[in-house]
Design an enzyme around this catalytic site. Structure first.
Site, PDB file in Angstrom:
ATOM      1  N   GLY A 118       0.836  -1.198   0.000  1.00 18.14           N
ATOM      2  CA  GLY A 118       0.000   0.000   0.000  1.00 18.14           C
ATOM      3  C   GLY A 118       0.867   1.242   0.000  1.00 18.14           C
ATOM      4  O   GLY A 118       2.068   1.179   0.286  1.00 18.14           O
ATOM      5  N   CYS A 168       5.354  -6.064   1.716  1.00 18.97           N
ATOM      6  CA  CYS A 168       5.682  -4.632   1.701  1.00 18.97           C
ATOM      7  C   CYS A 168       4.976  -3.915   2.871  1.00 18.97           C
ATOM      8  O   CYS A 168       5.331  -4.133   4.013  1.00 18.97           O
ATOM      9  CB  CYS A 168       5.339  -4.019   0.343  1.00 18.97           C
ATOM     10  SG  CYS A 168       6.116  -2.404   0.048  1.00 18.97           S
ATOM     11  N   TYR A 169       3.970  -3.080   2.591  1.00 24.21           N
ATOM     12  CA  TYR A 169       3.252  -2.421   3.690  1.00 24.21           C
ATOM     13  C   TYR A 169       2.678  -3.461   4.640  1.00 24.21           C
ATOM     14  O   TYR A 169       2.639  -3.252   5.863  1.00 24.21           O
ATOM     15  CB  TYR A 169       2.133  -1.543   3.128  1.00 24.21           C
ATOM     16  CG  TYR A 169       1.320  -0.831   4.188  1.00 24.21           C
ATOM     17  CD1 TYR A 169       1.732   0.409   4.674  1.00 24.21           C
ATOM     18  CD2 TYR A 169       0.161  -1.390   4.708  1.00 24.21           C
ATOM     19  CE1 TYR A 169       1.000   1.063   5.660  1.00 24.21           C
ATOM     20  CE2 TYR A 169      -0.575  -0.749   5.688  1.00 24.21           C
ATOM     21  CZ  TYR A 169      -0.156   0.475   6.158  1.00 24.21           C
ATOM     22  OH  TYR A 169      -0.885   1.126   7.145  1.00 24.21           O
ATOM     23  N   HIS A 211       8.239  -7.668  -3.481  1.00 22.63           N
ATOM     24  CA  HIS A 211       6.959  -8.043  -4.085  1.00 22.63           C
ATOM     25  C   HIS A 211       7.095  -9.363  -4.839  1.00 22.63           C
ATOM     26  O   HIS A 211       7.538  -9.384  -5.997  1.00 22.63           O
ATOM     27  CB  HIS A 211       6.475  -6.938  -5.031  1.00 22.63           C
ATOM     28  CG  HIS A 211       6.025  -5.712  -4.318  1.00 22.63           C
ATOM     29  ND1 HIS A 211       4.723  -5.511  -3.897  1.00 22.63           N
ATOM     30  CD2 HIS A 211       6.717  -4.622  -3.903  1.00 22.63           C
ATOM     31  CE1 HIS A 211       4.635  -4.352  -3.278  1.00 22.63           C
ATOM     32  NE2 HIS A 211       5.829  -3.801  -3.257  1.00 22.63           N
ATOM     33  N   GLU A 249       4.765 -11.081  -6.098  1.00 26.70           N
ATOM     34  CA  GLU A 249       3.692 -11.244  -7.080  1.00 26.70           C
ATOM     35  C   GLU A 249       4.033 -10.702  -8.455  1.00 26.70           C
ATOM     36  O   GLU A 249       3.321 -10.989  -9.438  1.00 26.70           O
ATOM     37  CB  GLU A 249       2.395 -10.588  -6.571  1.00 26.70           C
ATOM     38  CG  GLU A 249       2.358  -9.064  -6.613  1.00 26.70           C
ATOM     39  CD  GLU A 249       2.965  -8.392  -5.380  1.00 26.70           C
ATOM     40  OE1 GLU A 249       2.660  -7.224  -5.132  1.00 26.70           O
ATOM     41  OE2 GLU A 249       3.746  -9.068  -4.669  1.00 26.70           O
ATOM     42  N   SER A 265     -24.072 -11.116 -25.532  1.00 29.50           N
ATOM     43  CA  SER A 265     -23.494 -10.215 -26.523  1.00 29.50           C
ATOM     44  C   SER A 265     -22.780 -10.973 -27.630  1.00 29.50           C
ATOM     45  O   SER A 265     -22.516 -10.429 -28.693  1.00 29.50           O
ATOM     46  CB  SER A 265     -22.499  -9.263 -25.853  1.00 29.50           C
ATOM     47  OG  SER A 265     -21.343  -9.985 -25.433  1.00 29.50           O
ATOM     48  N   GLY A 266     -22.438 -12.232 -27.361  1.00 30.69           N
ATOM     49  CA  GLY A 266     -21.638 -13.004 -28.296  1.00 30.69           C
ATOM     50  C   GLY A 266     -20.173 -13.025 -27.931  1.00 30.69           C
ATOM     51  O   GLY A 266     -19.385 -13.737 -28.544  1.00 30.69           O
ATOM     52  N   GLY A 267     -19.785 -12.235 -26.922  1.00 29.78           N
ATOM     53  CA  GLY A 267     -18.409 -12.222 -26.465  1.00 29.78           C
ATOM     54  C   GLY A 267     -18.101 -13.390 -25.546  1.00 29.78           C
ATOM     55  O   GLY A 267     -18.978 -14.192 -25.195  1.00 29.78           O
ATOM     56  N   VAL A 268     -16.845 -13.481 -25.126  1.00 25.50           N
ATOM     57  CA  VAL A 268     -16.389 -14.609 -24.321  1.00 25.50           C
ATOM     58  C   VAL A 268     -17.151 -14.688 -22.994  1.00 25.50           C
ATOM     59  O   VAL A 268     -17.658 -15.743 -22.615  1.00 25.50           O
ATOM     60  CB  VAL A 268     -14.879 -14.492 -24.040  1.00 25.50           C
ATOM     61  CG1 VAL A 268     -14.401 -15.660 -23.179  1.00 25.50           C
ATOM     62  CG2 VAL A 268     -14.097 -14.421 -25.335  1.00 25.50           C
ATOM     63  N   ASP A 269     -17.242 -13.564 -22.288  1.00 24.46           N
ATOM     64  CA  ASP A 269     -17.797 -13.584 -20.939  1.00 24.46           C
ATOM     65  C   ASP A 269     -19.271 -13.980 -20.935  1.00 24.46           C
ATOM     66  O   ASP A 269     -19.693 -14.850 -20.160  1.00 24.46           O
ATOM     67  CB  ASP A 269     -17.620 -12.212 -20.279  1.00 24.46           C
ATOM     68  CG  ASP A 269     -16.173 -11.769 -20.250  1.00 24.46           C
ATOM     69  OD1 ASP A 269     -15.291 -12.644 -20.200  1.00 24.46           O
ATOM     70  OD2 ASP A 269     -15.913 -10.554 -20.282  1.00 24.46           O
ATOM     71  N   SER A 270     -20.065 -13.339 -21.773  1.00 22.64           N
ATOM     72  CA  SER A 270     -21.498 -13.644 -21.770  1.00 22.64           C
ATOM     73  C   SER A 270     -21.750 -15.059 -22.284  1.00 22.64           C
ATOM     74  O   SER A 270     -22.679 -15.738 -21.822  1.00 22.64           O
ATOM     75  CB  SER A 270     -22.270 -12.624 -22.609  1.00 22.64           C
ATOM     76  OG  SER A 270     -21.915 -12.692 -23.975  1.00 22.64           O
ATOM     77  N   LYS A 330     -10.184 -12.854 -16.874  1.00 25.76           N
ATOM     78  CA  LYS A 330     -10.532 -13.279 -18.227  1.00 25.76           C
ATOM     79  C   LYS A 330      -9.916 -14.619 -18.606  1.00 25.76           C
ATOM     80  O   LYS A 330     -10.571 -15.461 -19.215  1.00 25.76           O
ATOM     81  CB  LYS A 330     -10.107 -12.204 -19.228  1.00 25.76           C
ATOM     82  CG  LYS A 330     -10.418 -12.528 -20.667  1.00 25.76           C
ATOM     83  CD  LYS A 330     -11.881 -12.343 -21.014  1.00 25.76           C
ATOM     84  CE  LYS A 330     -12.223 -10.878 -21.121  1.00 25.76           C
ATOM     85  NZ  LYS A 330     -13.600 -10.662 -21.605  1.00 25.76           N
TER      86      LYS A 330
END
Length: 524
Positions: A67, A94-95, A183, A185, A237-242, A380
């Site tokens: 942070g 870190c913090y 860090h 990560e 929508s036709g996208g990956v997520d939907s 994603k």
């Protein structure tokens, strides 16, 4: 009713969970991602979450993020002391490490010189947290701090040092409390995944049960529990997520899901026909296609502010879904393909609003439908893993992301029919050339953006005054960060030549070489 969603899907009772407490870290969500990459489920909660709420989730471990603050500043974020007494393994980064030191009786003070960038880490104890890392040689790590721990709290051993940090890592093995000043990560600490794995498996006792198939099984149970005997309409929508969200809910409730595809006039070239053919004809889903082009464009007329565009589109989507639910004889739930980056960028907890995603910050306050958002806790790339495990076609799972507000946020300034025609044709050329070059899997997202700037050009010995069109292509794994794609010059040349020759109104093409951050992937 409120637009409040159900909480993210978490592991079933007895499964593994590691909680990340976020104290305002620049890349706090990245810690959760790195933990999930070790097949351990992780959730991010605000750093000031009460101990009772954290402990109610029965975590195997807790990670305290970095942070921007100093532990001695007035109003500095603090950790609920009861968590330190709960006997749960903890890793401060870190913090987070400085917070552990300050609250347990160690000494933290401002460094004489800020330590930022790569540093050489001398490990003095490799018995647990650093087990198997480095083979006895110094390790390269990434530092970013102004304060440092001068003396660890009672019961802690110093595990590593750097030239600028006398306590670069510390541990209390009896209480299983650990801290690192660097860090692990970030990619700049190349062995950081190994340290996190040691913490997760050796110290927290995790077994690695977080997989796409495990998520599907849990998600199906949770969807059935939430929906009961109700009916769901799906925003497709036709996208990956939907598409993946619809696949999950279809598995859970079958034909009680009816997908609604809304053509809002802001789609890519040929998109409407492609979606109907794929989901209705090939996948056999119940699908209603709605032509709402006129109403969306009417609402957007003269609107230049991108946040206003997103909110208008979000509200209009909901109204169309409510109307369709009534026309179908009623529905109780609305399925959305909301994913974790949508939530974070729309502002939640200690994360600032980057942009209001139409399906989060763009939703109206009052809605007749309750939300079902089974992907709300996924990044994603995790959504793609779930889609593959569901058996969805590869051309759906690996499609480039497309924003819900569509081409409205790829036109800088007000949306008009003429501008939509320009950006739609240019966008098709960009995607065709990416596919032609065999780069579709290498590029996370590629598209065209129509600026509101016009410049002088020459065509056929005549002066023109046309638009500047931007080409944007990025590489990423989760959309939280992205780098501009180093496309071959010949690919860029073909794109630019075709756009300026085939798309009326454009006489200049530029390539966007901005990374995220400081830019975002979309221009608006």
């Amino acid at each position: 009713m409120s637009n409040q969603s159900n909480s993210p899907i978490a592991p079933a009772d007895g499964d593994e969970l590691v909680v990340v407490l976020d104290f305002g870290a620049q890349y706090g969500q990245l810690i959760a991602r790195r933990i999930r990459e070790q097949r351990v489920y992780s959730e991010v909660l605000p750093g000031d979450t009460p101990a009772a709420e954290v402990l109610a989730r029965r975590p195997r471990g807790i990670v305290l993020s970095g942070g921007p603050g100093s532990v001695y500043e007035a109003g500095a974020p603090r950790l609920d002391p009861k968590l330190l007494e709960a006997g749960i393994p903890m890793l401060g980064i870190c913090y987070g490490m400085q917070l552990l030191a300050a609250q347990l009786g160690g000494r933290v003070q401002q460094s004489e010189r800020r330590e930022y960038g790569r540093a050489e880490l001398s490990v003095t104890d490799r018995s647990d947290l650093f087990r198997g890392l480095g083979g006895g040689e110094p390790l390269t790590c990434w530092m970013s701090h102004g304060d440092r721990v001068e003396a660890p709290p009672p019961g802690f051993d110093v595990l590593a040092t750097t030239a600028g940090s006398p306590v670069a890592a510390m541990g209390d093995r009896q209480r299983r409390l650990y801290g690192v000043q660097f860090h692990p990560e970030v990619a700049h600490t190349p062995w950081g995944a190994g340290l996190l794995r040691n913490f997760l498996y050796d110290i927290c006792g995790c077994r690695g049960t977080w997989t796409a198939q495990a998520f599907i099984e849990r998600a199906v149970e949770d969807i059935r529990a939430q929906v009961g005997d109700g009916r769901v309409i799906g925003a497709l929508s036709g996208g990956v997520d939907s598409a993946v969200a619809a696949g999950l809910v279809h598995r859970a409730v079958g034909r009680r899901l009816v997908c609604i595809f809304v053509d809002h006039g802001l789609l890519r070239k040929g998109e409407a026909q492609r979606v109907v053919e794929t989901f209705r004809d090939r996948l056999g889903m119940e699908l209603v296609a709605v032509d709402a082009r006129e109403r969306f464009l009417r609402r957007l007329e003269g609107v230049a502010d991108p946040e206003a565009k997103r909110k208008i589109i979000g509200e209009e989507f909901i109204r169309v879904f409510e109307e369709q639910a009534a026309a179908l004889g009623g529905a109780d739930f609305l399925l959305q393909g909301t994913v974790y980056p949508d939530v974070i960028e729309s502002g939640t907890g200690q994360a600032a609003v980057i942009k209001s995603h139409h399906n989060v910050g763009g939703l109206p306050e009052r809605m007749d439908l309750k939300l079902v958002e089974p992907l709300r806790s996924l990044f994603k790339d995790e959504v793609r893993q779930v889609g593959s495990a569901l058996g969805l076609p590869g051309e759906i799972v690996w499609r480039h992301p497309f924003p819900g507000p569509g081409l409205a946020v790829r036109i800088v300034g007000p949306v008009t029919e003429d501008k939509l025609a320009i950006v739609r044709e240019a966008d098709a050329i960009v995607l065709e050339e990416i596919e032609r070059a065999g780069l579709s899997r290498d590029v996370w997202q590629a598209f065209a953006v129509l600026s509101d700037t016009r410049t002088v050009g020459v065509v056929g010995d005549r002066r023109t005054y046309g638009y500047v069109l931007g080409v944007r292509a990025v590489t990423s794994t989760d959309a939280m960060t992205a780098d501009w794609a180093r496309l071959p010059h010949e690919v860029l040349e073909r794109m630019a030549s075709r756009i300026m020759n085939e798309v009326p109104g454009v006489n200049r093409v530029v390539y966007d070489i901005s990374s995220k951050p400081p830019a975002t992937i979309e221009w608006e």
